[in-house]
Write an enzyme that holds these catalytic residues in place. Structure first.
Site, short mmCIF file in Angstrom:
data_model
loop_
_atom_site.label_atom_id
_atom_site.label_comp_id
_atom_site.label_asym_id
_atom_site.label_seq_id
_atom_site.Cartn_x
_atom_site.Cartn_y
_atom_site.Cartn_z
CD GLU A 42 40.50 8.94 21.78
OE1 GLU A 42 39.55 8.20 22.11
OE2 GLU A 42 41.69 8.67 22.03
CB SER A 79 50.79 3.33 24.32
OG SER A 79 50.06 2.17 23.94
O1 DER Z 1 41.47 5.94 24.65
C1 DER Z 1 41.57 5.54 23.47
O2 DER Z 1 40.59 5.26 22.74
C2 DER Z 1 42.94 5.37 22.93
O3 DER Z 1 42.95 5.38 21.56
C3 DER Z 1 43.57 4.15 23.56
O4 DER Z 1 42.67 3.36 24.27
C4 DER Z 1 44.33 3.25 22.62
O5 DER Z 1 45.19 2.57 23.45
P1 DER Z 1 46.67 2.10 23.04
O6 DER Z 1 47.01 2.71 21.70
O7 DER Z 1 47.53 2.61 24.14
O8 DER Z 1 46.56 0.62 23.00
#
Ligand code: DER
Length: 236
Positions: free
Chosen positions: A109, A32
């Site tokens: 990622e 997000s």
């Molecule tokens: O899944 C992940 O690693 C994402 O980057 C996510 O966990 C980051 O979460 P947020 O930006 O919604 O806090």
């Protein structure tokens, strides 16, 4: 909300600081906070460089972000090296090691984080910790082959995992299935384990059936944390 404002601040600061016009291939993460990264890249002066720039996604949500913003969608196969990857995190420690995988995208990622010349984390201040596990209590997200999930579950317990959990879908009967067709086990370990994320990463990664582990150790060049009071704190 103050949290969203904090995420936007962190994302804007990271883009302004680390994305240069000559960067032609950018990795876009999941979660997000990353939408604000794309938002900033679509604003002047960054937008002027977009016509000959490629954006590589880390999953379905990330791809949608790129397409909806009208940016050039790049395929990871085309680009062995990525100039800058910007992504969120679930928690970051003093050495910039991170827990990632809250969104179950950690395999792709990590591929883009490793391929990047510069890997930058953006998050709200709640993710800023000294030791992993201080605030993120859901455990280390581990992507596992469905065929092997029960074996990995038991072997995690044998190596000291306090509480492994197979991540179940919310509006879906059965386990969460990743963009790669795999399951996720969230593995809670006590502080001594989390104080040596490199050792923990290697031990988990060696378990048969584990495809990737949501511990990003020694990968981030910098992390930007946005605070509700409107300040941004950068660490590197
Ligand atoms: O899944 C992940 O690693 C994402 O980057 C996510 O966990 C980051 O979460 P947020 O930006 O919604 O806090």
């Amino acid at each position: 909300s103050p949290e969203e404002k904090a995420k936007r601040l962190a994302a804007y600061a990271a883009v302004d600081e680390h994305v240069k016009d000559f960067h032609k291939v950018l990795g876009i993460g999941s979660g997000s906070t990353v939408p604000y990264v794309v938002e900033r890249l679509c604003q002047p002066p960054h937008c002027y460089a977009n016509s000959d720039r490629w954006y590589v996604p880390t999953g379905f949500q990330s791809k949608e972000l790129i397409v909806k913003a009208g940016l050039n969608l790049g395929d990871v196969d085309q680009f062995p090296t990525i100039d800058v990857t910007i992504d969120g995190a679930d928690e970051v420690d003093d050495e910039l090691n991170a827990i990632k995988g809250g969104g179950a995208c950690q395999l792709r990622e990590k591929v883009l984080a490793e391929a990047a010349t510069h890997f930058i984390i953006v998050a709200d201040s709640r993710k800023d910790s000294h030791v992993l596990g201080q605030t993120w209590k859901q455990g280390v997200p581990i992507e596992v082959a469905p065929f092997a999930w029960a074996k990995v579950f038991v072997n995690l317990q044998k190596m000291g995992c306090e509480k492994p959990t197979l991540r179940m879908g919310k509006m879906k009967a059965g386990p969460v299935v990743t963009d790669n067709g795999n399951f996720v086990i969230d593995a809670v370990f006590s502080e001594p384990y989390m104080r040596d994320p490199a050792e923990l990463l290697h031990r988990i990664k060696m378990l048969t059936g584990v495809l990737e582990v949501g511990l990003f150790v020694g990968m981030a060049e910098a992390a930007y944390f946005g605070y509700p009071d409107g300040t941004v704190m950068a660490r590197w």
